[in-house]
Design a protein around this motif. Sequence first.
Motif, short mmCIF file in Angstrom:
data_model
loop_
_atom_site.label_atom_id
_atom_site.label_comp_id
_atom_site.label_asym_id
_atom_site.label_seq_id
_atom_site.Cartn_x
_atom_site.Cartn_y
_atom_site.Cartn_z
N ALA A 13 0.82 -1.20 0.00
CA ALA A 13 0.00 0.00 0.00
C ALA A 13 0.86 1.25 0.00
CB ALA A 13 -0.92 -0.01 1.21
N ALA A 14 2.02 1.19 0.61
CA ALA A 14 2.85 2.38 0.73
C ALA A 14 3.82 2.49 -0.44
CB ALA A 14 3.62 2.33 2.03
N VAL A 15 4.26 3.72 -0.69
CA VAL A 15 5.12 3.99 -1.84
C VAL A 15 6.60 3.81 -1.46
CG1 VAL A 15 5.84 5.87 -3.37
CG2 VAL A 15 3.44 5.47 -2.94
N GLU A 16 6.89 3.84 -0.16
CA GLU A 16 8.28 3.79 0.28
C GLU A 16 8.99 2.53 -0.23
OE1 GLU A 16 5.81 4.38 2.66
OE2 GLU A 16 6.12 6.53 2.40
N THR A 17 10.26 2.71 -0.57
CA THR A 17 11.04 1.56 -1.01
C THR A 17 11.43 0.73 0.20
OG1 THR A 17 12.08 3.11 -2.49
CG2 THR A 17 12.99 0.91 -2.42
N SER A 26 18.88 -4.75 -9.04
CA SER A 26 18.71 -3.30 -8.91
C SER A 26 19.74 -2.67 -7.97
CB SER A 26 17.30 -2.99 -8.41
OG SER A 26 17.15 -3.37 -7.06
N HIS A 27 20.53 -3.48 -7.26
CA HIS A 27 21.40 -2.89 -6.25
C HIS A 27 22.40 -1.89 -6.81
CE1 HIS A 27 19.46 -5.09 -3.24
NE2 HIS A 27 19.90 -6.29 -3.62
N LEU A 154 11.68 -0.75 -6.02
CA LEU A 154 12.88 -0.23 -6.69
C LEU A 154 13.31 1.11 -6.12
CD1 LEU A 154 12.40 -0.83 -10.51
CD2 LEU A 154 13.88 -2.03 -8.90
N ARG A 155 14.61 1.40 -6.27
CA ARG A 155 15.11 2.72 -5.94
C ARG A 155 14.36 3.75 -6.76
NH1 ARG A 155 20.81 1.64 -7.16
NH2 ARG A 155 20.59 3.35 -8.64
#
Lengths: 259, 123
Positions: A13-17, A26-27, A154-155
């Motif tokens: 639900a949250a946008v935070e990575t 992706s690192h 993702l970042r």
Amino acid sequence: MTVSENAPPGAPAAVETSAALAPAWSHDATQATALWHGVVVMFSTPGCVLFLTALGFGTLVRDAGMTLGHALFLSLVMYALPAQVMVVDQLQRGATLLAVALAVTLTAVRLLPMTVSLQPYIRRRGGSPLMQFAAVHFVAITAWIEGNRRLPYLREDLRLAHFLGIGLGMVGATATGSAVGFVMAAHMPLTMQAALLFMTPTYFLLSTIAAATHRRDWMAIALGAGLAPLVYVWMPEADLLVAGLVGGTVAYAAGRTAA
Amino acid sequence: MSATLQDGYGGYLVLLAIAALAHEPWRWLGFVLGRNLSADGEVFLWVRAVATALVAGLVMKLLVFPAGTLTQVPSLVRAAALSGGLVMFVMGRQSLALGVAGGSILLALLEVARSGGFLALLW
């Protein structure tokens, strides 16, 4: 802003990575790697199902007496199979261009809230406005679900490139599927053509069911499906408009009173 | 040769006009409204319900009153294949691939059985 109402099941639900949940690639990814890893999403199950459905669309285009170029062109400039099928089906039935445009626009209104709900992932200070604008062309059910599922992990600086990759891959899958379906249709027995044509509506119905989260969605599916054939007998030009507007509005109202 | 659309640039222009005037503006509007709108707002719930009903209606229209080759498949076979696809989708934990492919394969098998033998599949 939350995306809970429109998010597919399982999406956060949250946008935070959440760094711990970020995919390994992706690192230390560059923009190009993020784009490429988006493109290959076309080989995932949703991408393959989209390809299968596009085969049916290509067959339909030939069935309606249109050309391979028309099939490819529609896949590129529209890139939303319900609208593409609507155009071809309505033209095949000899509908007026105004009726076609109206029906298409009603299938496309849903893209507005879908685009809005994706903005927090692709808008970023310092990002390219042109690329952000280009990304909205890829808002259609498959790329949207995959975006919602993958971007939050993702970042932030990789999200736009990754979504552009997903979109390009999915447009590629749609265009390739349409072309293959169109060409195959000429060399297939009628039974196989019918089976391919059959995939498109089945996919629409099942993906609508899969996305249903609320009793409002279920009512909309049932009412739309029930009303359309009835209204078609009575006024074939406006069947889908009536089924969509009446069915959707009743479902919305019922969902409100129930909640 | 094109029965339903003009040959040459004319047909493409019609398709482009429909896409640019009736389809793409909703994406552009979503981009412009961007963060100022909540995707959970009441208007959007209604829009979503209308779009859902419309797509469900399109599905039924394509299946109950098909326009092309599908007309040659009896409606009973179409209904049976759709039900089969739905059952496979549900049994397969909402697997789209299983439901879509399964429904179509069922349709083909029923048609082959109806028209007499699996040799027809090769022809």
